[in-house]
Scaffold this motif. Structure first.
Motif, PDB file in Angstrom:
ATOM      1  N   VAL A  41      48.446  35.398  34.653  1.00  0.00           N
ATOM      2  CA  VAL A  41      48.054  36.476  33.738  1.00  0.00           C
ATOM      3  C   VAL A  41      46.533  36.554  33.738  1.00  0.00           C
ATOM      4  O   VAL A  41      45.848  35.530  33.660  1.00  0.00           O
ATOM      5  N   PHE A  42      46.006  37.766  33.823  1.00  0.00           N
ATOM      6  CA  PHE A  42      44.564  37.966  33.883  1.00  0.00           C
ATOM      7  C   PHE A  42      44.066  38.480  32.526  1.00  0.00           C
ATOM      8  O   PHE A  42      44.154  39.666  32.228  1.00  0.00           O
ATOM      9  N   THR A  43      43.578  37.559  31.724  1.00  0.00           N
ATOM     10  CA  THR A  43      43.024  37.914  30.425  1.00  0.00           C
ATOM     11  C   THR A  43      41.654  38.562  30.614  1.00  0.00           C
ATOM     12  O   THR A  43      40.846  38.076  31.416  1.00  0.00           O
ATOM     13  N   PRO A  44      41.362  39.670  29.936  1.00  0.00           N
ATOM     14  CA  PRO A  44      40.034  40.287  30.051  1.00  0.00           C
ATOM     15  C   PRO A  44      38.928  39.290  29.716  1.00  0.00           C
ATOM     16  O   PRO A  44      39.035  38.509  28.774  1.00  0.00           O
ATOM     17  N   ILE A  45      37.858  39.299  30.520  1.00  0.00           N
ATOM     18  CA  ILE A  45      36.731  38.385  30.336  1.00  0.00           C
ATOM     19  C   ILE A  45      35.600  39.135  29.655  1.00  0.00           C
ATOM     20  O   ILE A  45      35.087  40.117  30.202  1.00  0.00           O
TER      21      ILE A  45
END
Length: 449
Positions: A41-45
């Motif tokens: 899962v790519f959590t916003p940075i």
């Protein structure tokens, strides 16, 4: 049917030509939608975006020396011939090119070619690195150094492990990852004080070299040769680009024409090289003898360029056009015989109401194209258009839909694809609202439920 994200919603991913939108981005929603398929899962940075709204910053450069090198490569090495340019001419081009830099697709975000590691410009003088392969390192590393001023471009070195290059005022920073018992080594003869350790939690990043530009020129374009031996750099402040032998720390300038450099791009096979200038000219080079063919555009200067996977065609965007151009080579290398053909994207005008393409990025499989545009209809302002691309062998593009970022009135600052993600390309976007978001574009049936 074209996917349009309603106001108040944000894009999450693509599933088989449908762009999925949600009212709020959450890890749980992402895990349910695409995480079970690709295993991550790519959590916003988050980052500070206030200094990065254009990535083409103010003109704070001074006069440059008039000595420019016009040169070419021979099979036996580098040849250089000095030539003088007047201060008046250089000043005129430099002033105009600073304005043009705001419209060029500078690479402010970049994925590692073979690893799931993302780097992006997160401040005027800093770069953020997020390693998704590090199970322990949940927090990103911040790369900062006194050498790294006004970063314009980031690019990973091919076949160089975890080595990142950043284009800055005065030169190029080379960073390498260090691990306990396996510290990165600084090149012998590198500038004093190189070796700064970046902020990080597990992996440490060391500044292993600084390649100094002539006259403190602000480097704004980078491109590595596919084997990782040579690094090409260009500056909007100079009419020459430089080919660096990185292991030796030596650079050879090459000049054609007078305008400042906007873009440099090595082909995936290394046989060809592309350079573009703010005066509307661009050049195709064959890299055996470094012979070039000059082209010019009636649609403004080149703002973006992307090679196809085979290195036999390059897609380009222009500052004053809503149509792309595709340059096809007619013969095998080292032939420079080529044809320039239009690639129409009618929806940019008919739906978005824009007359100018702003940025482009093409994934390495050649199947997805991301396009941003300027001065469009208010409903479409700040969106990124996603196209399904076919090469048969001419390029044709079919609109899938639009991506909307998080926050109020988001606009894309920079975006780039992940070239090697096996389940389908990833599109990462740095938004003006201060988030770097990654969107999986999943359309290959063998990886979908």
């Amino acid at each position: 049917m074209t996917s349009f994200p309603p106001p108040g919603y944000v894009t999450l991913c693509e599933i088989n030509r449908v762009l999925i939108t949600v009212d709020v981005i959450s890890d749980d929603r992402a895990r349910e939608t695409y995480g079970k398929v690709i295993g991550v899962v790519f959590t916003p940075i988050p980052f500070q975006a206030k200094n990065l709204l254009s990535l083409g910053l103010e003109n704070n450069g001074g006069e440059q020396k008039s000595r420019i090198l016009e040169s070419g490569f021979s099979q036996k090495g580098l040849l250089a011939l000095p030539i003088k340019i007047s201060h008046a001419i250089k000043h005129r081009f430099h002033r105009n090119d600073v304005d043009g830099l705001r419209r060029v697709n500078l690479r402010g975000v970049c994925w590692h070619q073979h690893k799931d590691i993302l780097a992006f410009i997160s401040g005027s003088n800093q770069v953020t690195v997020r390693d998704y392969e590090d199970s322990e390192g949940k927090e990103p590393s911040i790369l900062e150094s006194g050498f790294q001023r006004e970063v314009k471009h980031v690019e990973w070195r091919p076949n160089g492990g975890r080595t990142l290059s950043t284009a800055c005022r005065g030169g190029i920073c080379l960073w390498a990852a260090s691990y306990p018992g396996n510290a990165a080594s600084v090149r012998y003869g590198a500038a004093p004080f190189v070796g700064t350790i970046s902020k990080g939690h597990f992996v440490r990043w060391t500044l292993v070299d600084f390649l100094k530009s002539d006259n403190d020129e602000h480097i704004s374009a980078l491109s590595w040769s596919p084997d990782g031996r040579y690094l090409a750099s260009g500056s909007y402040e100079s009419s020459s680009f430089t080919i660096w032998d990185v292991s030796q720390g030596l650079g050879t300038p090459i000049r054609r024409g007078l305008g400042g450099i906007s873009i440099v791009k090595w082909s995936p096979t290394g046989d060809y090289f592309f350079s573009a200038k703010f005066d509307g000219t661009f050049y195709l080079w064959e890299t055996d003898t470094w012979t070039s063919a000059r082209w010019s555009s009636s649609g403004g200067f080149v703002t973006g360029a992307a090679w196809d996977p085979d290195g036999r065609m390059i897609l380009v965007s222009f500052s004053e056009s809503s149509t792309l151009g595709s340059i096809h080579f007619a013969s095998k290398p080292p032939s420079l015989d080529a044809h320039l053909l239009p690639v129409d994207l009618p929806e940019i005008t008919s739906l978005a109401g824009s007359q100018q393409i702003e940025k482009i990025s093409w994934d390495a499989s050649g199947e997805r194209l991301a396009v941003s545009f300027k001065d469009g209809d208010e409903l479409y302002e700040g969106l990124i258009a996603i196209y399904d691309v076919r090469r048969t062998p001419l390029v044709s593009a079919s609109l899938i839909g639009f991506v909307r970022g998080p926050g109020d009135n988001p606009k894309p600052i920079a975006f780039s694809f992940h070239n090697k993600f096996k389940q389908g390309p990833l599109l990462s976007v740095c938004w003006s609202t201060g988030f770097c978001c990654t969107y999986p574009l999943l359309f290959r049936s063998h990886v979908l439920p």
